[in-house]
Scaffold this motif. Sequence first.
Motif, mmCIF file in Angstrom:
data_model
loop_
_atom_site.group_PDB
_atom_site.id
_atom_site.type_symbol
_atom_site.label_atom_id
_atom_site.label_comp_id
_atom_site.label_asym_id
_atom_site.label_seq_id
_atom_site.Cartn_x
_atom_site.Cartn_y
_atom_site.Cartn_z
ATOM 1 N N SER A 82 0.861 -1.174 0.000
ATOM 2 C CA SER A 82 0.000 0.000 0.000
ATOM 3 C C SER A 82 0.898 1.225 0.000
ATOM 4 N N GLY A 83 0.330 2.368 -0.326
ATOM 5 C CA GLY A 83 1.132 3.584 -0.307
ATOM 6 C C GLY A 83 0.626 4.624 -1.273
ATOM 7 N N ARG A 84 1.545 5.525 -1.615
ATOM 8 C CA ARG A 84 1.246 6.624 -2.534
ATOM 9 C C ARG A 84 2.270 6.585 -3.674
ATOM 10 N N ARG A 87 3.953 9.602 -5.619
ATOM 11 C CA ARG A 87 4.995 10.453 -5.027
ATOM 12 C C ARG A 87 6.367 9.886 -5.377
ATOM 13 N N GLY A 91 6.390 5.992 -0.616
ATOM 14 C CA GLY A 91 5.895 5.670 0.718
ATOM 15 C C GLY A 91 5.268 4.284 0.789
ATOM 16 N N ARG A 93 4.237 0.796 1.896
ATOM 17 C CA ARG A 93 4.047 0.215 3.234
ATOM 18 C C ARG A 93 3.476 -1.194 3.065
ATOM 19 N N ALA A 98 -2.825 -0.117 4.623
ATOM 20 C CA ALA A 98 -3.498 0.925 3.828
ATOM 21 C C ALA A 98 -4.276 1.850 4.750
ATOM 22 N N ARG A 99 -4.244 3.114 4.421
ATOM 23 C CA ARG A 99 -4.957 4.115 5.230
ATOM 24 C C ARG A 99 -5.528 5.161 4.296
ATOM 25 N N THR A 102 -4.307 6.569 0.458
ATOM 26 C CA THR A 102 -3.381 5.617 -0.156
ATOM 27 C C THR A 102 -4.128 4.670 -1.091
ATOM 28 N N ARG A 104 -4.068 0.422 -2.432
ATOM 29 C CA ARG A 104 -3.566 -0.938 -2.239
ATOM 30 C C ARG A 104 -3.241 -1.471 -3.624
ATOM 31 N N ALA A 133 -7.377 9.683 -2.630
ATOM 32 C CA ALA A 133 -6.417 8.763 -3.260
ATOM 33 C C ALA A 133 -6.746 8.569 -4.741
#
Length: 138
Positions: A82-84, A87, A91, A93, A98-99, A102, A104, A133
């Motif tokens: 998961s991440g961005r 960018r 990032g 993760r 996942a938050r 972001t 998945r 996202a």
Amino acid sequence: MRALDAALPRFNVNEVHTILLRCSPERAVELALSAPAAPGRLVAALFRARGLPPDVTIAGLFDSMGFDTLTRTPTEVVVAASGRPWRLTGGIRPFAAARPGTVRIAADIRAVPAAGGCLLSTETRVHVADEAARRAFR
């Protein structure tokens, strides 16, 4: 059921690639994972600009980026994170982390028997956590 379907059954975007190879499914997956991740100078330069190692295999790239291996059999591999990714640093993760804001990401490399060899496929799926996202990813 494919392992990718269990990992990320709902997704907003996906991309699939397939090729017929004259080898066993096991050998096809092995070759795919051991292929250079950045086979040319331009791709290697882009990898360096993003802080990625340009001289690794596909399997090594997933490991170095922090992707979780969810499934690994001789004929199927599923990795996820998961991440961005829009960018510069991404990032990345763990998949379960996942938050909001972001995405998945889950991808597979899979081979099945076919006449004269096997059909090797890759599929990448992305599921956005929320509207922010979605806008950033698109």
